[in-house]
Design an enzyme around this catalytic site. Sequence first.
Site, mmCIF file in Angstrom:
data_model
loop_
_atom_site.group_PDB
_atom_site.id
_atom_site.type_symbol
_atom_site.label_atom_id
_atom_site.label_comp_id
_atom_site.label_asym_id
_atom_site.label_seq_id
_atom_site.Cartn_x
_atom_site.Cartn_y
_atom_site.Cartn_z
ATOM 1 C CE LYS A 129 19.395 6.742 -10.901
ATOM 2 N NZ LYS A 129 19.756 5.415 -10.395
ATOM 3 C CG ASP A 169 20.035 7.341 -7.129
ATOM 4 O OD1 ASP A 169 20.290 6.199 -7.530
ATOM 5 O OD2 ASP A 169 20.925 8.218 -7.026
HETATM 6 N N1 GLU Z 1 18.426 4.093 -7.725
HETATM 7 C C1 GLU Z 1 18.595 2.656 -7.675
HETATM 8 C C2 GLU Z 1 19.618 2.237 -8.691
HETATM 9 O O1 GLU Z 1 20.567 2.954 -8.925
HETATM 10 C C3 GLU Z 1 17.279 1.910 -7.739
HETATM 11 C C4 GLU Z 1 16.408 2.205 -8.875
HETATM 12 C C5 GLU Z 1 15.023 1.528 -8.815
HETATM 13 O O2 GLU Z 1 14.734 0.844 -7.861
HETATM 14 O O3 GLU Z 1 14.273 1.733 -9.772
HETATM 15 O O4 GLU Z 1 19.582 1.176 -9.256
#
Ligand code: GLU
Length: 449
Positions: A129, A169
């Site tokens: 992340k 996100d």
């Molecule tokens: N931010 C999204 C999550 O919390 C998607 C992340 C992604 O697609 O890599 O899962």
Amino acid sequence: MNTVDEKLQSILATVVHRNAGEPEFHQAAREVLESLGRVIARNPEYSADALIERICEPERQIIFRVPWIDDNNEVQINRGFRVQFNSALGPYKGGIRFHPSVNVGIIKFLGFEQTFKNALTGMPIGGGKGGSDFDPKGRSDREIMRFCQSFMIELHRHIGEYVDVPAGDIGVGAREIGYMFGMYKRLNNRFEAGVLTGKGLVYGGSRARKEATGFGTVFFVRSMLALKGTDFDGKRCVVSGSGNVAIYAMEKVLSLGGKVIACSDSGGYVVDENGIDLDLIKQIKEVKRGRISEYVALKGDGCSYVKAGSIWDVPCDIALPCATQNELHGGDAKTLIENGVIAVAEGANMPCTPEAVQMFKQAGTLFAPGKAANAGGVATSALEMQQNASRDSWSFAKTESRLEEIMINIHDACNETAEEYGAPGDYVLGANIAGFVRVAEAMRAMGVI
Ligand code: GLU
């Protein structure tokens, strides 16, 4: 307390100690570790070679300066983060969040959750992340572009199709991904489509990616309801948030015959007993990038805007928290339960506090944790990676049906795992164990690394 639980508590104490001042990460780690007692008692090999300790320690943490110039020609400084948590199952995968609340603890909690969420999807993706404390609110398009470019000038050396694949996100959507992809492409002189997901359709994005998280959450709830012999038809739903997740959760609720009564943004919430006008919400949020308070003036009679207070005061059958972490507290859970809520599913990451989750459990409310219920977004990102790798572009129907299948599989895996470990109906336990086992098996196979 038995010896396994004692061992897990002592690992947790170490995590808290060495990640001081990071309460969200402690919360996420506690929830997972407290679910693992039964699986480790049955399979002691999963705690051998400090596997649990290793799973709680990110493989790599990157913190960097992001300087940029605003529209007044002033130099601004933000902090950028990428936490590459676990690559046992595939390249690090997870979104980038731009929000003033971002710090290393928030990114670590999100990366930790992402590791198990991604494992649950059954796709070959590890967990990571990233983000920044940059606040996009009120910034011009040019400022957003300059910020994204500066962010990528540093991040590009740490990511890649086989290394780490960021996405969006909170505060990061197709516009920001476009600016970041452009700078990545320029710096590397490589059209490496699979380095980011959530891209625009014309340059390698996937159909249904935008809708996937919200749709997936509703598919998950549909499976939970079906086991209880019911469905969305005529159900009153309250959805917090009005971003990407909330909007497409509302869309799918409507298409399954449910009614959406309320939604929100960080300023307040709107209640519309005639049913929220989703086209209007899309117009305000996706086109104008405005505030939800504008809804009442545009819609007219029959609806109201509440500035302070909690959206969870609105009586409903199904509650979908789709805004942000720790937005639904114990007091909100009490109100929802008193109002007869049947099901709660986390479209956001960790929106319910531990106290709220405990209360839903005690009341027998169907409760879907985020790492299972919102996994449809990242699962569709993995489908985007598949399309990029094969230089293909699937139809909306094909992509959505793959998503649907994945969500049904995640639901069934959580449900069956909970039963197998003597806690039928406990989707928190089921999700944590099912996700953990996949990561643990891969880590064991690879030795101590
Ligand atoms: N931010 C999204 C999550 O919390 C998607 C992340 C992604 O697609 O890599 O899962």
